[in-house]
Design a protein around this motif. Structure first.
Motif, PDB file in Angstrom:
ATOM      1  N   ASP A  70       0.729  -1.187   0.071  1.00 55.03           N
ATOM      2  CA  ASP A  70      -0.117  -0.136  -0.187  1.00 55.03           C
ATOM      3  C   ASP A  70       0.783   1.227  -0.130  1.00 55.03           C
ATOM      4  OD1 ASP A  70      -1.539   2.211   1.044  1.00 55.03           O
ATOM      5  OD2 ASP A  70      -3.075   0.807   1.965  1.00 55.03           O
ATOM      6  N   ASP A  71       0.958   2.089  -1.006  1.00 57.39           N
ATOM      7  CA  ASP A  71       1.781   3.241  -1.060  1.00 57.39           C
ATOM      8  C   ASP A  71       1.175   4.151   0.076  1.00 57.39           C
ATOM      9  OD1 ASP A  71       3.192   2.367  -3.437  1.00 57.39           O
ATOM     10  OD2 ASP A  71       1.902   3.378  -4.954  1.00 57.39           O
ATOM     11  N   GLU A  72       0.077   4.391   0.395  1.00 62.17           N
ATOM     12  CA  GLU A  72      -0.239   5.248   1.553  1.00 62.17           C
ATOM     13  C   GLU A  72       0.509   4.812   2.882  1.00 62.17           C
ATOM     14  OE1 GLU A  72      -4.459   5.063   1.315  1.00 62.17           O
ATOM     15  OE2 GLU A  72      -4.566   7.043  -0.008  1.00 62.17           O
ATOM     16  N   ILE A  73       0.586   3.379   2.958  1.00 63.62           N
ATOM     17  CA  ILE A  73       1.091   2.975   4.210  1.00 63.62           C
ATOM     18  C   ILE A  73       2.589   3.340   4.075  1.00 63.62           C
ATOM     19  CG2 ILE A  73       1.733   1.213   5.875  1.00 63.62           C
ATOM     20  CD1 ILE A  73      -1.266   2.145   6.179  1.00 63.62           C
ATOM     21  N   LYS A  74       3.183   3.249   2.986  1.00 67.32           N
ATOM     22  CA  LYS A  74       4.687   3.489   2.729  1.00 67.32           C
ATOM     23  C   LYS A  74       4.825   4.912   2.911  1.00 67.32           C
ATOM     24  CE  LYS A  74       7.960   3.296  -0.856  1.00 67.32           C
ATOM     25  NZ  LYS A  74       8.474   2.594  -2.364  1.00 67.32           N
ATOM     26  N   GLU A  75       4.081   5.676   2.552  1.00 66.63           N
ATOM     27  CA  GLU A  75       4.222   7.189   2.725  1.00 66.63           C
ATOM     28  C   GLU A  75       4.200   7.633   4.257  1.00 66.63           C
ATOM     29  OE1 GLU A  75       5.232  11.142   1.429  1.00 66.63           O
ATOM     30  OE2 GLU A  75       5.139   8.997   0.409  1.00 66.63           O
ATOM     31  N   VAL A  76       3.333   6.998   5.098  1.00 71.91           N
ATOM     32  CA  VAL A  76       3.083   6.937   6.516  1.00 71.91           C
ATOM     33  C   VAL A  76       4.403   6.684   7.023  1.00 71.91           C
ATOM     34  CG1 VAL A  76       1.923   6.360   8.565  1.00 71.91           C
ATOM     35  CG2 VAL A  76       0.532   7.206   6.582  1.00 71.91           C
ATOM     36  N   TYR A  77       5.109   5.580   6.695  1.00 72.08           N
ATOM     37  CA  TYR A  77       6.244   4.900   7.364  1.00 72.08           C
ATOM     38  C   TYR A  77       7.255   6.009   6.918  1.00 72.08           C
ATOM     39  CZ  TYR A  77      10.290   1.960   7.884  1.00 72.08           C
ATOM     40  OH  TYR A  77      11.669   1.682   7.999  1.00 72.08           O
ATOM     41  N   LEU A  78       7.483   6.427   5.707  1.00 75.54           N
ATOM     42  CA  LEU A  78       8.426   7.424   5.525  1.00 75.54           C
ATOM     43  C   LEU A  78       8.354   8.707   6.146  1.00 75.54           C
ATOM     44  CD1 LEU A  78      11.008   7.555   3.622  1.00 75.54           C
ATOM     45  CD2 LEU A  78       9.499   8.477   1.947  1.00 75.54           C
ATOM     46  N   LYS A  79       7.285   9.009   6.482  1.00 74.70           N
ATOM     47  CA  LYS A  79       6.991  10.508   7.269  1.00 74.70           C
ATOM     48  C   LYS A  79       7.100  10.312   8.618  1.00 74.70           C
ATOM     49  CE  LYS A  79       6.438  12.842   3.229  1.00 74.70           C
ATOM     50  NZ  LYS A  79       6.903  13.946   2.662  1.00 74.70           N
ATOM     51  N   LYS A 120       9.294  -4.330  22.453  1.00 76.52           N
ATOM     52  CA  LYS A 120       7.769  -4.805  22.141  1.00 76.52           C
ATOM     53  C   LYS A 120       7.917  -5.851  20.990  1.00 76.52           C
ATOM     54  CE  LYS A 120       5.755  -1.519  24.475  1.00 76.52           C
ATOM     55  NZ  LYS A 120       5.298  -2.000  25.708  1.00 76.52           N
ATOM     56  N   LYS A 121       6.940  -6.980  21.209  1.00 78.36           N
ATOM     57  CA  LYS A 121       7.228  -7.905  20.234  1.00 78.36           C
ATOM     58  C   LYS A 121       6.484  -7.498  19.004  1.00 78.36           C
ATOM     59  CE  LYS A 121       6.634 -11.988  21.455  1.00 78.36           C
ATOM     60  NZ  LYS A 121       5.896 -13.379  21.832  1.00 78.36           N
ATOM     61  N   VAL A 122       7.478  -7.685  17.657  1.00 81.60           N
ATOM     62  CA  VAL A 122       6.805  -7.432  16.521  1.00 81.60           C
ATOM     63  C   VAL A 122       6.960  -8.540  15.593  1.00 81.60           C
ATOM     64  CG1 VAL A 122       7.010  -4.923  16.608  1.00 81.60           C
ATOM     65  CG2 VAL A 122       9.096  -6.194  15.746  1.00 81.60           C
ATOM     66  N   TYR A 123       6.055  -8.587  14.618  1.00 77.92           N
ATOM     67  CA  TYR A 123       6.255  -9.684  13.527  1.00 77.92           C
ATOM     68  C   TYR A 123       6.550  -8.984  12.184  1.00 77.92           C
ATOM     69  CZ  TYR A 123       3.836 -12.269  17.181  1.00 77.92           C
ATOM     70  OH  TYR A 123       3.336 -12.874  18.401  1.00 77.92           O
ATOM     71  N   ASN A 124       7.661  -9.280  11.754  1.00 77.49           N
ATOM     72  CA  ASN A 124       8.133  -8.809  10.551  1.00 77.49           C
ATOM     73  C   ASN A 124       8.408 -10.028   9.589  1.00 77.49           C
ATOM     74  OD1 ASN A 124       8.594  -6.067  11.077  1.00 77.49           O
ATOM     75  ND2 ASN A 124       9.874  -6.783  12.717  1.00 77.49           N
ATOM     76  N   ASN A 128      10.785 -13.173  -1.207  1.00 74.86           N
ATOM     77  CA  ASN A 128      11.375 -13.048  -2.297  1.00 74.86           C
ATOM     78  C   ASN A 128      10.153 -12.573  -3.313  1.00 74.86           C
ATOM     79  OD1 ASN A 128      12.620 -13.528  -4.932  1.00 74.86           O
ATOM     80  ND2 ASN A 128      13.862 -14.571  -3.808  1.00 74.86           N
ATOM     81  N   ILE A 129      10.323 -11.314  -3.591  1.00 80.08           N
ATOM     82  CA  ILE A 129       9.354 -10.930  -4.781  1.00 80.08           C
ATOM     83  C   ILE A 129      10.019 -10.858  -5.983  1.00 80.08           C
ATOM     84  CG2 ILE A 129       7.418  -9.202  -5.376  1.00 80.08           C
ATOM     85  CD1 ILE A 129       7.794  -8.441  -2.060  1.00 80.08           C
ATOM     86  N   ASP A 130       9.569 -11.416  -7.243  1.00 78.41           N
ATOM     87  CA  ASP A 130      10.235 -11.200  -8.321  1.00 78.41           C
ATOM     88  C   ASP A 130      11.833 -11.446  -8.225  1.00 78.41           C
ATOM     89  OD1 ASP A 130       7.527 -11.375  -9.366  1.00 78.41           O
ATOM     90  OD2 ASP A 130       7.606  -8.862  -9.320  1.00 78.41           O
ATOM     91  N   GLY A 131      12.141 -12.582  -7.747  1.00 80.31           N
ATOM     92  CA  GLY A 131      13.584 -12.750  -7.509  1.00 80.31           C
ATOM     93  C   GLY A 131      14.381 -11.818  -6.612  1.00 80.31           C
ATOM     94  N   GLU A 132      13.726 -10.738  -6.105  1.00 81.92           N
ATOM     95  CA  GLU A 132      14.416  -9.867  -4.920  1.00 81.92           C
ATOM     96  C   GLU A 132      14.065  -9.984  -3.594  1.00 81.92           C
ATOM     97  OE1 GLU A 132      17.253  -6.817  -4.506  1.00 81.92           O
ATOM     98  OE2 GLU A 132      16.710  -7.724  -6.342  1.00 81.92           O
ATOM     99  N   TRP A 133      14.832 -10.108  -2.584  1.00 85.23           N
ATOM    100  CA  TRP A 133      14.482 -10.300  -1.322  1.00 85.23           C
ATOM    101  C   TRP A 133      13.993  -8.999  -0.514  1.00 85.23           C
ATOM    102  CZ3 TRP A 133      13.169 -14.802   1.050  1.00 85.23           C
ATOM    103  CH2 TRP A 133      13.743 -15.987   0.362  1.00 85.23           C
ATOM    104  N   TYR A 134      13.030  -8.875   0.082  1.00 88.81           N
ATOM    105  CA  TYR A 134      12.545  -7.516   0.670  1.00 88.81           C
ATOM    106  C   TYR A 134      12.092  -7.826   1.971  1.00 88.81           C
ATOM    107  CZ  TYR A 134      12.388  -5.548  -3.956  1.00 88.81           C
ATOM    108  OH  TYR A 134      12.397  -5.039  -5.464  1.00 88.81           O
ATOM    109  N   PHE A 135      12.218  -6.709   2.991  1.00 85.41           N
ATOM    110  CA  PHE A 135      11.672  -6.771   4.470  1.00 85.41           C
ATOM    111  C   PHE A 135      10.280  -6.261   4.328  1.00 85.41           C
ATOM    112  CE2 PHE A 135      11.472  -5.505   8.774  1.00 85.41           C
ATOM    113  CZ  PHE A 135      12.310  -6.340   9.265  1.00 85.41           C
ATOM    114  N   MET A 136       9.440  -6.844   5.190  1.00 82.80           N
ATOM    115  CA  MET A 136       8.050  -6.581   5.135  1.00 82.80           C
ATOM    116  C   MET A 136       7.841  -6.347   6.780  1.00 82.80           C
ATOM    117  SD  MET A 136       6.731  -8.952   2.168  1.00 82.80           S
ATOM    118  CE  MET A 136       8.097  -9.975   2.387  1.00 82.80           C
ATOM    119  N   ASN A 137       7.518  -5.199   6.824  1.00 78.49           N
ATOM    120  CA  ASN A 137       7.138  -4.818   8.436  1.00 78.49           C
ATOM    121  C   ASN A 137       5.575  -5.020   8.942  1.00 78.49           C
ATOM    122  OD1 ASN A 137       5.883  -2.631   7.176  1.00 78.49           O
ATOM    123  ND2 ASN A 137       7.449  -1.116   8.238  1.00 78.49           N
ATOM    124  N   GLY A 138       5.013  -6.029   8.516  1.00 80.46           N
ATOM    125  CA  GLY A 138       3.708  -6.372   8.655  1.00 80.46           C
ATOM    126  C   GLY A 138       3.196  -7.515   7.683  1.00 80.46           C
TER     127      GLY A 138
END
Length: 174
Positions: A70-79, A120-124, A128-138
């Motif tokens: 979600d691009d809106e959540i990405k923007e919130v994270y960044l800001k 605090k306990k968090v699940y991350n 691997n999306i299209d051959g590239e590894w990414y971190f996902m914070n939820g």
């Protein structure tokens, strides 16, 4: 006799310093992933280390390692201005060949501000999306294409202070 005492004292100090350096090194590496211990591919382990190192500097640094659905959540994270203070990885679980779940104890500037100086306990996740590894914070950022064998109930929070994504009203950014 005095030279012998000084000699043994010197050796004792050197041995003591090596022990202290070993202990400090071990404690400082507790956050890092040992791919052999966790049966995690090296590229996943490296990504986790890179993400957490970058997040200690802030969201602007860590965003390059994260996938958002979600691009809106990405923007919130960044800001958000959030940054990592400290973390400990409790567990890494292989969900499937393309997805790993991390249970982490984390402390960020915002969690400390709102909930006190506790981990605090968090699940991350790392996927691997299209051959590239990414971190996902939820869990909501995991694409359906890599979610085989994922049991969302294992990664839900029981803290009443946690707000569901559906209940979030996103701010307008200029």
């Amino acid at each position: 006799m005095k030279k012998r005492y000084i000699y043994f004292l010197g050796i004792g100090i050197v041995v003591f310093l090596f022990v202290i350096v070993g202990i400090v090194t071990t404690l400082s590496n507790n956050n890092n992933i040992n791919a052999n211990d966790a049966d995690v591919p090296e590229e996943v382990s490296e990504l986790i280390d890179k993400y957490y190192s970058a997040f200690k500097k802030g969201t602007e640094e860590s965003i390059e390692y994260i996938h958002f659905e979600d691009d809106e959540i990405k923007e919130v994270y960044l800001k958000s201005g959030s940054y990592l203070i400290d973390y400990r990885i409790e567990d890494i679980e292989k969900v499937n060949e393309q997805l790993y779940a991390l249970t982490t104890l984390a402390k960020t500037n915002t969690s400390v501000l709102h909930q006190g100086d506790e981990f605090k306990k968090v699940y991350n996740f790392v996927g691997n999306i299209d051959g590239e590894w990414y971190f996902m914070n939820g869990i909501s950022h995991i694409p359906e294409s890599i979610s085989d064998n994922l049991d969302p109930s294992k990664y839900t929070y029981d803290d009443e202070k946690i707000v569901n994504k559906e209940d979030v009203i996103l701010p307008e950014f200029p």
